[in-house]
Design a protein around this motif. Structure first.
Motif, mmCIF file in Angstrom:
data_model
loop_
_atom_site.group_PDB
_atom_site.id
_atom_site.type_symbol
_atom_site.label_atom_id
_atom_site.label_comp_id
_atom_site.label_asym_id
_atom_site.label_seq_id
_atom_site.Cartn_x
_atom_site.Cartn_y
_atom_site.Cartn_z
ATOM 1 N N ASP A 24 8.419 66.928 67.557
ATOM 2 C CA ASP A 24 9.718 66.301 67.281
ATOM 3 C C ASP A 24 10.835 66.999 68.043
ATOM 4 O O ASP A 24 11.738 66.351 68.569
ATOM 5 N N ASN A 25 10.792 68.320 68.099
ATOM 6 C CA ASN A 25 11.824 69.067 68.830
ATOM 7 C C ASN A 25 11.815 68.706 70.311
ATOM 8 O O ASN A 25 12.866 68.458 70.907
ATOM 9 N N VAL A 26 10.641 68.686 70.908
ATOM 10 C CA VAL A 26 10.525 68.389 72.339
ATOM 11 C C VAL A 26 10.964 66.955 72.635
ATOM 12 O O VAL A 26 11.748 66.716 73.555
ATOM 13 N N GLU A 27 10.452 66.015 71.846
ATOM 14 C CA GLU A 27 10.822 64.616 72.074
ATOM 15 C C GLU A 27 12.315 64.395 71.821
ATOM 16 O O GLU A 27 12.955 63.614 72.522
ATOM 17 N N GLY A 28 12.858 65.086 70.834
ATOM 18 C CA GLY A 28 14.288 64.968 70.559
ATOM 19 C C GLY A 28 15.127 65.439 71.731
ATOM 20 O O GLY A 28 16.113 64.802 72.111
ATOM 21 N N LYS A 29 14.738 66.573 72.311
ATOM 22 C CA LYS A 29 15.476 67.091 73.468
ATOM 23 C C LYS A 29 15.364 66.126 74.656
ATOM 24 O O LYS A 29 16.337 65.922 75.385
ATOM 25 N N MET A 30 14.179 65.545 74.847
ATOM 26 C CA MET A 30 13.993 64.594 75.948
ATOM 27 C C MET A 30 14.901 63.380 75.759
ATOM 28 O O MET A 30 15.514 62.901 76.711
ATOM 29 N N HIS A 31 14.982 62.873 74.525
ATOM 30 C CA HIS A 31 15.848 61.721 74.262
ATOM 31 C C HIS A 31 17.316 62.077 74.482
ATOM 32 O O HIS A 31 18.088 61.260 74.985
ATOM 33 N N GLN A 32 17.686 63.296 74.132
ATOM 34 C CA GLN A 32 19.072 63.727 74.354
ATOM 35 C C GLN A 32 19.400 63.742 75.843
ATOM 36 O O GLN A 32 20.470 63.283 76.257
ATOM 37 N N VAL A 33 18.485 64.261 76.643
ATOM 38 C CA VAL A 33 18.715 64.321 78.095
ATOM 39 C C VAL A 33 18.795 62.916 78.673
ATOM 40 O O VAL A 33 19.718 62.610 79.449
ATOM 41 N N LYS A 34 17.844 62.055 78.304
ATOM 42 C CA LYS A 34 17.869 60.685 78.806
ATOM 43 C C LYS A 34 19.142 59.971 78.378
ATOM 44 O O LYS A 34 19.745 59.236 79.165
ATOM 45 N N GLY A 35 19.545 60.194 77.138
ATOM 46 C CA GLY A 35 20.764 59.558 76.639
ATOM 47 C C GLY A 35 21.997 60.025 77.385
ATOM 48 O O GLY A 35 22.873 59.236 77.721
ATOM 49 N N LYS A 36 22.065 61.321 77.651
ATOM 50 C CA LYS A 36 23.219 61.871 78.378
ATOM 51 C C LYS A 36 23.276 61.300 79.794
ATOM 52 O O LYS A 36 24.363 60.982 80.298
ATOM 53 N N ILE A 37 22.116 61.167 80.429
ATOM 54 C CA ILE A 37 22.069 60.590 81.785
ATOM 55 C C ILE A 37 22.559 59.146 81.753
ATOM 56 O O ILE A 37 23.384 58.736 82.569
ATOM 57 N N LYS A 38 22.049 58.356 80.794
ATOM 58 C CA LYS A 38 22.464 56.954 80.695
ATOM 59 C C LYS A 38 23.968 56.858 80.429
ATOM 60 O O LYS A 38 24.654 56.014 81.008
ATOM 61 N N GLU A 39 24.457 57.720 79.559
ATOM 62 C CA GLU A 39 25.884 57.716 79.231
ATOM 63 C C GLU A 39 26.723 58.018 80.473
ATOM 64 O O GLU A 39 27.710 57.326 80.761
ATOM 65 N N THR A 40 26.318 59.020 81.230
ATOM 66 C CA THR A 40 27.055 59.414 82.429
ATOM 67 C C THR A 40 27.008 58.317 83.495
ATOM 68 O O THR A 40 28.033 57.987 84.103
ATOM 69 N N GLY A 84 26.465 55.139 82.965
ATOM 70 C CA GLY A 84 27.248 54.014 82.451
ATOM 71 C C GLY A 84 28.730 54.190 82.700
ATOM 72 O O GLY A 84 29.427 53.244 83.068
ATOM 73 N N LYS A 85 29.238 55.424 82.481
ATOM 74 C CA LYS A 85 30.648 55.703 82.759
ATOM 75 C C LYS A 85 30.944 55.572 84.247
ATOM 76 O O LYS A 85 31.966 55.014 84.645
ATOM 77 N N ALA A 86 30.048 56.102 85.083
ATOM 78 C CA ALA A 86 30.273 56.126 86.530
ATOM 79 C C ALA A 86 30.325 54.728 87.131
ATOM 80 O O ALA A 86 31.128 54.463 88.024
ATOM 81 N N VAL A 87 29.451 53.842 86.636
ATOM 82 C CA VAL A 87 29.392 52.502 87.230
ATOM 83 C C VAL A 87 30.202 51.477 86.432
ATOM 84 O O VAL A 87 30.238 50.302 86.788
ATOM 85 N N GLY A 88 30.830 51.929 85.351
ATOM 86 C CA GLY A 88 31.651 51.013 84.559
ATOM 87 C C GLY A 88 30.834 50.046 83.730
ATOM 88 O O GLY A 88 31.224 48.896 83.547
ATOM 89 N N ASN A 89 29.692 50.509 83.216
ATOM 90 C CA ASN A 89 28.834 49.671 82.395
ATOM 91 C C ASN A 89 28.888 50.173 80.948
ATOM 92 O O ASN A 89 28.173 51.101 80.580
#
Length: 59
Positions: free
Chosen positions: A7-23, A25-30
């Motif tokens: 759970d810890n490992v998968e949680g960290k992976m989801h956090q990283v993926k989420g942060k990338i998507k968030e960034t 999304g902001k960069a391309v205006g989505n």
């Protein structure tokens, strides 16, 4: 692999993926991608906390 560690490992992976998507999304205006990233980041944090609780409880 223990359930809590998984759970810890998968949680960290989801956090990283989420942060990338968030960034991206902001960069391309989505705003949808940005929101999706925020949700995935939050889910990752929750999953990581579940792993911490399991570790304390001893599962």
């Amino acid at each position: 692999m223990k359930s809590s560690t998984k759970d810890n490992v998968e949680g960290k992976m989801h956090q990283v993926k989420g942060k990338i998507k968030e960034t991206v999304g902001k960069a391309v205006g989505n705003p949808d991608l940005e929101a999706e990233g925020k949700v995935e980041n939050l889910e990752g944090k929750i999953q990581e906390k579940v792993g911490d609780v399991k570790k304390v409880v001893g599962k």
